[in-house]
Design a protein around this motif. Sequence first.
Motif, PDB file in Angstrom:
ATOM      1  N   THR A   1     -47.671 -15.178 -17.186  1.00 16.13           N
ATOM      2  CA  THR A   1     -47.533 -14.133 -16.152  1.00 16.13           C
ATOM      3  C   THR A   1     -46.931 -14.767 -14.879  1.00 16.13           C
ATOM      4  O   THR A   1     -47.540 -14.771 -13.819  1.00 16.13           O
ATOM      5  N   TYR A   2     -45.747 -15.299 -15.033  1.00 13.80           N
ATOM      6  CA  TYR A   2     -45.129 -16.065 -13.941  1.00 13.80           C
ATOM      7  C   TYR A   2     -44.802 -15.208 -12.720  1.00 13.80           C
ATOM      8  O   TYR A   2     -44.779 -15.693 -11.607  1.00 13.80           O
ATOM      9  N   ASP A   3     -44.528 -13.926 -12.954  1.00 16.19           N
ATOM     10  CA  ASP A   3     -44.127 -13.102 -11.802  1.00 16.19           C
ATOM     11  C   ASP A   3     -45.307 -12.817 -10.869  1.00 16.19           C
ATOM     12  O   ASP A   3     -45.117 -12.312  -9.776  1.00 16.19           O
ATOM     13  N   PHE A   4     -46.525 -13.156 -11.314  1.00 20.90           N
ATOM     14  CA  PHE A   4     -47.657 -13.033 -10.394  1.00 20.90           C
ATOM     15  C   PHE A   4     -47.991 -14.382  -9.752  1.00 20.90           C
ATOM     16  O   PHE A   4     -49.058 -14.579  -9.187  1.00 20.90           O
ATOM     17  N   GLY A   5     -47.065 -15.312  -9.871  1.00 25.81           N
ATOM     18  CA  GLY A   5     -47.175 -16.544  -9.091  1.00 25.81           C
ATOM     19  C   GLY A   5     -47.492 -17.807  -9.855  1.00 25.81           C
ATOM     20  O   GLY A   5     -47.322 -18.896  -9.328  1.00 25.81           O
TER      21      GLY A   5
ATOM     22  N   ALA B   1     -31.527 -25.689 -18.890  1.00 26.31           N
ATOM     23  CA  ALA B   1     -30.098 -25.352 -18.743  1.00 26.31           C
ATOM     24  C   ALA B   1     -29.859 -23.889 -19.103  1.00 26.31           C
ATOM     25  O   ALA B   1     -29.100 -23.178 -18.431  1.00 26.31           O
ATOM     26  N   TYR B   2     -30.529 -23.436 -20.151  1.00 29.82           N
ATOM     27  CA  TYR B   2     -30.373 -22.041 -20.564  1.00 29.82           C
ATOM     28  C   TYR B   2     -30.789 -21.089 -19.431  1.00 29.82           C
ATOM     29  O   TYR B   2     -30.090 -20.139 -19.096  1.00 29.82           O
ATOM     30  N   TYR B   3     -31.940 -21.354 -18.815  1.00 37.15           N
ATOM     31  CA  TYR B   3     -32.434 -20.417 -17.796  1.00 37.15           C
ATOM     32  C   TYR B   3     -31.607 -20.467 -16.520  1.00 37.15           C
ATOM     33  O   TYR B   3     -31.461 -19.457 -15.831  1.00 37.15           O
TER      34      TYR B   3
ATOM     35  N   GLU C   1     -39.405 -21.530 -14.959  1.00 35.38           N
ATOM     36  CA  GLU C   1     -40.222 -20.354 -14.634  1.00 35.38           C
ATOM     37  C   GLU C   1     -39.674 -19.673 -13.374  1.00 35.38           C
ATOM     38  O   GLU C   1     -39.645 -18.444 -13.286  1.00 35.38           O
ATOM     39  N   ASP C   2     -39.221 -20.483 -12.399  1.00 34.51           N
ATOM     40  CA  ASP C   2     -38.583 -19.901 -11.205  1.00 34.51           C
ATOM     41  C   ASP C   2     -37.361 -19.069 -11.606  1.00 34.51           C
ATOM     42  O   ASP C   2     -37.165 -17.957 -11.114  1.00 34.51           O
ATOM     43  N   ASP C   3     -36.558 -19.629 -12.497  1.00 28.90           N
ATOM     44  CA  ASP C   3     -35.341 -18.916 -12.918  1.00 28.90           C
ATOM     45  C   ASP C   3     -35.690 -17.636 -13.664  1.00 28.90           C
ATOM     46  O   ASP C   3     -35.088 -16.588 -13.417  1.00 28.90           O
ATOM     47  N   LEU C   4     -36.673 -17.723 -14.557  1.00 27.46           N
ATOM     48  CA  LEU C   4     -37.040 -16.530 -15.330  1.00 27.46           C
ATOM     49  C   LEU C   4     -37.546 -15.420 -14.401  1.00 27.46           C
ATOM     50  O   LEU C   4     -37.199 -14.246 -14.566  1.00 27.46           O
TER      51      LEU C   4
END
Length: 434
Positions: A310-314, A241-243, A199-202
């Motif tokens: 909605t990972y970009d909101f934390g 690995a993909y991300y 999720e951090d990578d995305l």
Amino acid sequence: MSGAVLQKDRSMLLQKEMLAAHYQRLAEAPETGEKVVYTFVPGNLTELIRAFGALPVLPEINALQSGMRGKSAGYIAEAERAGHSEDVCSYVKCDLGMARSGNIGPTGTRLPKPDLLLLSYTGCYTFMKWFELLREEYGCETVFLHIPYQGDGRIEPDHRAYVTKQVKEKVIPALERITGRTYDEDLLKENLRRSRETEDDLVKVLQSAKQKPSPIDAFFGAVFYVGPIFSAFRGTPEGAAYYRSLREEIEERAAAGLGPDTPSGTLTDQRYRLVVEGTPNWTHFRDFWKMFSDEGAVAVASTYSKVGGTYDFGFRHDPDDPLGTMADYCGGCYTNLNLPSRADMLAAYVREYQADGFLVHSVKSCNSFSAGQLALLREVEKKTGLPGAFIESDLVDPRYFSAANVKNRLESYFQMLEARRRVHGSSALNEAAP
Ligand code: SF4
């Protein structure tokens, strides 16, 4: 060939290999005895399913892949012949038609029957009807995980407790029954730890669009980026690995000042930065994208790339609170948010990504997305001071994609943005917003 292109090939190749291996395992599942769980993208419990060694199948992903491969019209016709109305969501009819036509998945191999239908109910009533039909077809065990809607714009503590209780008392016992394995919390935590990294990578990939030029297209291009995390691979080693690889590739692209690869070539000269609400159209995906890229329009943020989180909101999966974090994840999916929260999200994207405009793509099939979209458009216009565009088609029913109509509307919209730019200068938003 530039380094960035080589990097891109690497992540695309990885994704292709992952998908091929997954569908091959699925095809062999009746012989190997691996158990199969059908579930939906929003609110999926992939880490838990995988902790039981079961394989997820996402019917919406199969439907959209059928749309992209030109097979959905035939499948939909098959479902309509069997009595399903023209008004039913085209994903459902595509899936039912595919099942009646041999159940051949996107990579050309046969999909196995489900051992379990795991329905995470995140606001779409159609999901429930869809799985009722599949249950009739397959007669397998079905679990209904009810996720309370965020009516007041937040997840309340009792919502969380309610979902956690269902996971503990309904979902886990069902997975234990069908797989014959005992719940292993350490395995689940390991998967959740990998999800968190992924999720951090995305998020880094998605937020790279704040740069000018944007190295990604956050609507059309993001479809490929979110594919693995929204489907069977969140929390898996190959997913992680993909991300990692994708993030490195996008970082290289950004450092080189390159735009995304689009149907019109590498889009580095970006005339319009757009925020997009709604889903893509899959039957004319490339033509639709080209209508944007030919005009130098790039999507810098989209809501579709948040339907699986909605990972970009934390939000991040928390391995130290395995069941609670899954409850939070399910409750936070985009389609489980109320309209004011969605409007806030879109307005925040417009501001943070310095967009020139925003666009709503409304699809006939999907009530979950389309209900209230006109009101949403007006609300975001009010909040940002920018005019929005509204276009309509469908997900996988090609009868509802009118290329001329969509192109006309887009061209008029770009002309309007151009006119505003002449009046307000290059950063129309900053000067016009209230
Ligand atoms: S109505 Fe929308 S959310 Fe529901 S199944 Fe169809 S596409 Fe998915």
